[in-house]
Design a protein around this motif. Structure first.
Motif, PDB file in Angstrom:
ATOM      1  N   SER A 188       0.835  -1.194   0.000  1.00  0.00           N
ATOM      2  CA  SER A 188       0.000   0.000   0.000  1.00  0.00           C
ATOM      3  C   SER A 188       0.875   1.251   0.000  1.00  0.00           C
ATOM      4  CB  SER A 188      -0.926   0.009   1.221  1.00  0.00           C
ATOM      5  OG  SER A 188      -0.164   0.142   2.407  1.00  0.00           O
ATOM      6  N   SER A 189       0.269   2.368  -0.298  1.00  0.00           N
ATOM      7  CA  SER A 189       1.020   3.621  -0.313  1.00  0.00           C
ATOM      8  C   SER A 189       1.506   3.997   1.083  1.00  0.00           C
ATOM      9  CB  SER A 189       0.140   4.741  -0.886  1.00  0.00           C
ATOM     10  OG  SER A 189      -1.038   4.904  -0.109  1.00  0.00           O
ATOM     11  N   LYS A 190       0.828   3.495   2.116  1.00  0.00           N
ATOM     12  CA  LYS A 190       1.218   3.809   3.487  1.00  0.00           C
ATOM     13  C   LYS A 190       2.499   3.091   3.918  1.00  0.00           C
ATOM     14  CE  LYS A 190      -3.531   4.706   5.007  1.00  0.00           C
ATOM     15  NZ  LYS A 190      -4.607   4.353   5.965  1.00  0.00           N
ATOM     16  N   SER A 191       2.904   2.082   3.165  1.00  0.00           N
ATOM     17  CA  SER A 191       4.124   1.360   3.528  1.00  0.00           C
ATOM     18  C   SER A 191       5.396   2.114   3.139  1.00  0.00           C
ATOM     19  CB  SER A 191       4.123  -0.022   2.862  1.00  0.00           C
ATOM     20  OG  SER A 191       4.138   0.112   1.453  1.00  0.00           O
ATOM     21  N   VAL A 192       5.259   3.203   2.381  1.00  0.00           N
ATOM     22  CA  VAL A 192       6.421   3.960   1.914  1.00  0.00           C
ATOM     23  C   VAL A 192       6.799   5.003   2.956  1.00  0.00           C
ATOM     24  CG1 VAL A 192       7.327   5.473   0.114  1.00  0.00           C
ATOM     25  CG2 VAL A 192       5.788   3.595  -0.490  1.00  0.00           C
ATOM     26  N   PHE A 193       8.030   4.926   3.435  1.00  0.00           N
ATOM     27  CA  PHE A 193       8.524   5.923   4.385  1.00  0.00           C
ATOM     28  C   PHE A 193       8.886   7.217   3.660  1.00  0.00           C
ATOM     29  CE2 PHE A 193      12.136   7.878   6.622  1.00  0.00           C
ATOM     30  CZ  PHE A 193      11.534   8.172   7.821  1.00  0.00           C
ATOM     31  N   CYS A 194       9.617   7.094   2.545  1.00  0.00           N
ATOM     32  CA  CYS A 194       9.932   8.247   1.714  1.00  0.00           C
ATOM     33  C   CYS A 194      10.392   7.759   0.355  1.00  0.00           C
ATOM     34  CB  CYS A 194      10.995   9.149   2.361  1.00  0.00           C
ATOM     35  SG  CYS A 194      12.649   8.424   2.365  1.00  0.00           S
ATOM     36  N   VAL A 195      10.522   8.705  -0.591  1.00  0.00           N
ATOM     37  CA  VAL A 195      10.990   8.402  -1.941  1.00  0.00           C
ATOM     38  C   VAL A 195      12.354   9.050  -2.127  1.00  0.00           C
ATOM     39  CG1 VAL A 195      10.547   8.652  -4.417  1.00  0.00           C
ATOM     40  CG2 VAL A 195       8.641   8.270  -2.832  1.00  0.00           C
ATOM     41  N   MET A 196      13.338   8.238  -2.526  1.00  0.00           N
ATOM     42  CA  MET A 196      14.693   8.726  -2.736  1.00  0.00           C
ATOM     43  C   MET A 196      14.903   8.971  -4.226  1.00  0.00           C
ATOM     44  SD  MET A 196      17.577   9.450  -1.180  1.00  0.00           S
ATOM     45  CE  MET A 196      17.395   8.577   0.371  1.00  0.00           C
ATOM     46  N   HIS A 197      15.265  10.201  -4.591  1.00  0.00           N
ATOM     47  CA  HIS A 197      15.487  10.562  -5.989  1.00  0.00           C
ATOM     48  C   HIS A 197      16.985  10.560  -6.296  1.00  0.00           C
ATOM     49  CE1 HIS A 197      11.271  11.961  -6.547  1.00  0.00           C
ATOM     50  NE2 HIS A 197      11.372  12.232  -5.250  1.00  0.00           N
ATOM     51  N   ASP A 198      17.308  10.407  -7.573  1.00  0.00           N
ATOM     52  CA  ASP A 198      18.709  10.314  -7.970  1.00  0.00           C
ATOM     53  C   ASP A 198      19.310  11.650  -8.378  1.00  0.00           C
ATOM     54  OD1 ASP A 198      17.239  10.639 -10.247  1.00  0.00           O
ATOM     55  OD2 ASP A 198      18.349   9.176 -11.448  1.00  0.00           O
ATOM     56  N   SER A 199      18.513  12.713  -8.339  1.00  0.00           N
ATOM     57  CA  SER A 199      19.044  14.019  -8.728  1.00  0.00           C
ATOM     58  C   SER A 199      18.215  15.113  -8.072  1.00  0.00           C
ATOM     59  CB  SER A 199      19.021  14.191 -10.240  1.00  0.00           C
ATOM     60  OG  SER A 199      17.688  14.256 -10.722  1.00  0.00           O
ATOM     61  N   PRO A 200      18.803  16.303  -7.850  1.00  0.00           N
ATOM     62  CA  PRO A 200      18.031  17.425  -7.295  1.00  0.00           C
ATOM     63  C   PRO A 200      16.902  17.851  -8.225  1.00  0.00           C
ATOM     64  CG  PRO A 200      20.390  17.815  -7.068  1.00  0.00           C
ATOM     65  CD  PRO A 200      20.232  16.622  -7.947  1.00  0.00           C
ATOM     66  N   GLN A 201      17.111  17.715  -9.541  1.00  0.00           N
ATOM     67  CA  GLN A 201      16.066  18.099 -10.483  1.00  0.00           C
ATOM     68  C   GLN A 201      14.822  17.237 -10.308  1.00  0.00           C
ATOM     69  OE1 GLN A 201      19.199  17.492 -11.212  1.00  0.00           O
ATOM     70  NE2 GLN A 201      20.067  19.333 -12.162  1.00  0.00           N
ATOM     71  N   SER A 202      15.029  15.934 -10.174  1.00  0.00           N
ATOM     72  CA  SER A 202      13.896  15.031  -9.978  1.00  0.00           C
ATOM     73  C   SER A 202      13.201  15.309  -8.649  1.00  0.00           C
ATOM     74  CB  SER A 202      14.375  13.572 -10.032  1.00  0.00           C
ATOM     75  OG  SER A 202      13.314  12.685  -9.765  1.00  0.00           O
ATOM     76  N   THR A 203      13.986  15.613  -7.626  1.00  0.00           N
ATOM     77  CA  THR A 203      13.404  15.911  -6.321  1.00  0.00           C
ATOM     78  C   THR A 203      12.529  17.152  -6.389  1.00  0.00           C
ATOM     79  OG1 THR A 203      15.395  14.988  -5.293  1.00  0.00           O
ATOM     80  CG2 THR A 203      13.926  16.283  -3.887  1.00  0.00           C
ATOM     81  N   ALA A 204      13.059  18.195  -7.034  1.00  0.00           N
ATOM     82  CA  ALA A 204      12.311  19.448  -7.111  1.00  0.00           C
ATOM     83  C   ALA A 204      11.057  19.310  -7.954  1.00  0.00           C
ATOM     84  CB  ALA A 204      13.210  20.546  -7.686  1.00  0.00           C
ATOM     85  N   ALA A 205      11.134  18.497  -9.021  1.00  0.00           N
ATOM     86  CA  ALA A 205      10.007  18.383  -9.944  1.00  0.00           C
ATOM     87  C   ALA A 205       8.880  17.516  -9.404  1.00  0.00           C
ATOM     88  CB  ALA A 205      10.497  17.824 -11.275  1.00  0.00           C
ATOM     89  N   ASN A 206       9.184  16.592  -8.495  1.00  0.00           N
ATOM     90  CA  ASN A 206       8.172  15.608  -8.093  1.00  0.00           C
ATOM     91  C   ASN A 206       7.815  15.625  -6.611  1.00  0.00           C
ATOM     92  OD1 ASN A 206       7.856  13.747 -10.665  1.00  0.00           O
ATOM     93  ND2 ASN A 206      10.056  14.053 -10.406  1.00  0.00           N
TER      94      ASN A 206
END
Length: 297
Positions: free
Chosen positions: A255-273
């Motif tokens: 489920s979506s509740k099982s996700v603690f956080c999402v790790m992105h591979d770049s600052p651009q991806s982090t900022a965009a999503n």
């Protein structure tokens, strides 16, 4: 009339021949013996085994040659009785190749050599090892149609029949489903997971997305499981990231509740999503520390 001749007279007639050419016919028939597919003639008195390169004495008889094949190489199947006569004029490699192929495609019925058929457990084990080689070393499915690989398997186990690429594909999907079920059960033991998102480009300049689950399992071990790798289109590589991650999680029963956080591979991806993921699914976003440090340097 030939039967009334003495031994020495018969040998002279066979070697020297006569006006009727009987001696030549006898010699040609001997050279057409299927055992010659495994030997190369060295002059008039010696032959060489194409399998082990051992030289044997030759006295116008193939008995010793046949015994060598049985005793040293366990060739007891129809390799000698099923080959065509015209193969004796081909190269040694072609003769061995044809012999191996025919040994796997035919069933011995009669003759001096009888096949020691491959047992069912051994057949299953060889098949599993071929499959293991393909997915562990990233070989194409067409490797089973390569001549060199066919010769190797044919020599090691003449009675084993290699599967077709279509059969291997079905077996690989079955193996994938089995491993996926194990991974699903393993992921269910995690109290929370960190979903790692990585976009990367292949040598053919195609963009792919790999989704990885990172968590601490019940025995306090760090686990990293690749859940999905899919091709991503450049124009919308990150636009529907939330939907892609949700679909991957649902496929593994998370489920979506099982996700603690999402790790992105770049600052651009982090900022965009980050904001979109937070609003739609409640997921926090972080950028890979190693990637950030690399960009700083």
């Amino acid at each position: 009339a030939a039967n009334n001749l003495g031994p020495s007279s018969r040998r002279k007639r066979e070697k020297g021949g006569g006006q009727d050419g009987a001696g030549t016919a006898l010699y040609v028939d001997r050279r057409k013996s299927k055992v010659w597919n495994y030997y190369t003639k060295l002059g008039d008195a010696y032959v060489e085994c194409n399998v082990c390169r051992k030289q044997l004495s030759f006295h116008n008889s193939t008995t010793t040659m046949r015994e060598h094949l049985v005793r040293k190489h366990s060739i007891r199947d129809t390799l000698l009785s099923q080959l065509k006569d015209d193969q004796t004029s081909e190269s040694d490699y072609a003769a061995q190749e044809s012999a191996v192929k025919r040994s796997r495609q035919t069933t011995p019925e009669s003759g001096l050599y009888h096949a020691a058929s491959c047992s069912e457990p051994r057949t299953d084990m060889i098949l599993e090892l071929v499959l293991e080689m393909i997915f562990r070393d990233l070989h194409p499915l067409s490797v089973v149609k390569d001549k060199g690989f066919g010769l190797l398997i044919g020599y090691l186990e003449p009675s084993f029949t290699l599967p077709s690429p279509v059969q291997l594909s079905s077996m690989l999907w079955h193996r994938y489903n089995v491993v996926k079920q194990h991974l699903e059960r393993y992921l269910q033991t995690a109290q929370a997971i960190v979903v790692c998102v990585e976009f990367w480009v292949s040598q053919l300049s195609q963009t792919y997305l790999t989704v990885t689950a990172n968590f601490i399992d019940g025995e306090w071990r760090r686990a990293r499981c690749v859940m999905e790798t899919q091709q991503a289109h450049e124009d919308k590589a990150e636009g529907d990231l939330g939907e892609k991650l949700y679909a991957v999680l649902s496929e593994f029963g998370l489920s979506s509740k099982s996700v603690f956080c999402v790790m992105h591979d770049s600052p651009q991806s982090t900022a965009a999503n980050s904001q979109q993921l937070k609003n739609a699914y409640g997921w926090s976003s972080l950028c890979c520390a190693a990637r950030t440090l690399h960009l700083c340097i």
